[in-house]
Write an enzyme that holds these catalytic residues in place. Structure first.
Site, PDB file in Angstrom:
ATOM      1  N   MET A  81     119.532 -75.123  41.455  1.00  0.00           N
ATOM      2  CA  MET A  81     119.728 -76.475  41.260  1.00  0.00           C
ATOM      3  C   MET A  81     118.738 -77.633  41.825  1.00  0.00           C
ATOM      4  SD  MET A  81     121.897 -78.220  39.044  1.00  0.00           S
ATOM      5  CE  MET A  81     121.192 -79.630  38.653  1.00  0.00           C
ATOM      6  N   ALA A  82     118.130 -77.366  42.916  1.00  0.00           N
ATOM      7  CA  ALA A  82     117.416 -78.295  43.673  1.00  0.00           C
ATOM      8  C   ALA A  82     116.084 -78.162  42.514  1.00  0.00           C
ATOM      9  CB  ALA A  82     116.857 -77.640  44.988  1.00  0.00           C
ATOM     10  N   ASP A  83     115.525 -77.298  41.953  1.00  0.00           N
ATOM     11  CA  ASP A  83     114.183 -77.175  41.084  1.00  0.00           C
ATOM     12  C   ASP A  83     114.677 -77.946  39.991  1.00  0.00           C
ATOM     13  OD1 ASP A  83     113.399 -75.002  42.548  1.00  0.00           O
ATOM     14  OD2 ASP A  83     113.704 -73.756  41.206  1.00  0.00           O
ATOM     15  N   HIS A 108     108.844 -73.074  43.067  1.00  0.00           N
ATOM     16  CA  HIS A 108     109.283 -73.573  41.814  1.00  0.00           C
ATOM     17  C   HIS A 108     109.515 -75.318  42.055  1.00  0.00           C
ATOM     18  CE1 HIS A 108     110.168 -70.300  39.187  1.00  0.00           C
ATOM     19  NE2 HIS A 108     110.066 -71.277  38.403  1.00  0.00           N
TER      20      HIS A 108
END
Length: 348
Positions: free
Chosen positions: A287-289, A312
């Protein structure tokens, strides 16, 4: 003047293409991407990348050059952002989730509600499973004030695909900033263990193994069993997600494959979730990506934390900085990474 992006930068994969096309379409700025997937064993554009480009072009009446299989150079010049009902077929088991990654920011700023039916792979390697997108991605987007939903019609696995999902989005005027450095206390853990064209015990064993692994940490999980026989081929997998009292959602997932015991699949998904929970990070690495794009577009300062600073993630932040006047900062603290940025408050 076109934004020029080196597709071999950082992790050098499809993420560069997805983010570049999404921002180009959204901002109405032409982009030229060179050295696309240059470091990969099969360099250049692959069918699922082409589908994302073609749909973004359809939504923006874009002029496109180099959109062919194996091409390492692409020029994309958007014109007018459209909305309405569309259907697309990746034509392979290419990931529906990765197509959604490209389209979601575009759809949120479309002039009217939009619905897109996508046919392809729902649960395939090297991509978030569709249940992750349904129950983690969309819930995190809600925190930014976005309304996007994903309805699963049929699952599709490698190599035949044939899965189908319907993506619906409501236009947003502006996204709002999100500040959440700590996950908070676990309120509920849910999940789905699925098996398609396989005996029901596969899904049951996956779920049991996941529950047992979580119980070692004193955690209970409500994991639904989903058994279907409508797929073009067999496949299985587990997605588990935890919701906190602070409104955060994180996930863990694992995909079944030939020769991999169902117990291993369930255990892997649980271990991924536990690893993030232990750091108390507000979002998981998947989710951070994806979240950094919405942080940059939002109005005001956003701050999140994640358990791992992946290549990423670093690559995505770099690409976003080429399109928007933002500067991300990251800091490691207490076993997690805090990401902060002052968003541009983008609106159409």
């Amino acid at each position: 003047m076109a934004v020029r992006i080196d597709g071999s930068y950082g992790e050098g994969g499809g993420q560069i293409l997805r983010t570049s096309i999404a921002l180009s379409a959204l901002l109405g700025r032409p982009v030229e991407i060179v050295n696309i997937r240059a470091k990969r064993a099969n360099p250049g554009l692959q069918p699922q990348h082409l589908t994302g480009v073609k749909v973004a072009a359809l939504l923006t009446d874009a002029e496109v050059k180099g959109a062919e299989k194996g091409s390492t150079r692409l020029y994309f010049e958007p014109k007018t952002l459209k909305c309405g009902n569309f259907s697309i077929d990746i034509g392979t088991a290419g990931s529906i989730s990765l197509i959604v990654q490209t389209l979601a920011p575009i759809l949120l700023y479309a002039p009217c509600p939009t619905q897109i039916t996508v046919t392809g792979g729902t649960d395939v390697a090297w991509a978030p499973p569709i249940d992750y997108m349904r129950f983690v991605f969309t819930k995190v987007l809600e925190r930014f004030g976005a309304k996007l939903s994903i309805e699963l019609i049929r699952r599709g696995h490698y190599p035949r695909g044939g899965g189908r999902a319907v993506v619906r989005a409501e236009p947003v005027k502006r996204l709002k900033a999100v500040e959440s450095e700590e996950f908070g206390n676990v309120v509920k853990i849910s999940g789905i263990s699925h098996a398609v064209n396989l005996p029901p015990h596969v899904a049951e064993r996956q779920a049991k193994a996941a529950r047992e692994e979580l119980s070692k940490m004193g955690l209970d999980a409500d994991i639904a069993i989903e058994v279907r026989n409508d797929g073009l081929g067999p496949g299985s997998g587990v997605v588990i997600w935890a919701v906190s009292d602070a409104g955060n959602v994180i996930g863990g997932d694992s995909l079944g494959e030939r020769g991999k015991p169902a117990e291993t699949v369930g255990k892997e998904a649980a271990q991924k979730l536990i690893a993030v929970l232990k750091t108390r990070a507000s979002v998981d690495p998947h989710m951070a990506d994806m979240a950094v794009l919405y942080m940059a577009l939002a109005e005001g300062r956003s701050r999140i934390s994640t358990s791992e600073e992946t290549m990423h993630l670093k690559t995505n932040m770099y690409i976003i900085e080429q399109f928007l006047r933002v500067k991300f900062s990251t800091m490691e603290k207490a076993g997690r990474y805090t990401i902060e940025v002052e968003g541009v408050g983008y609106n159409r």
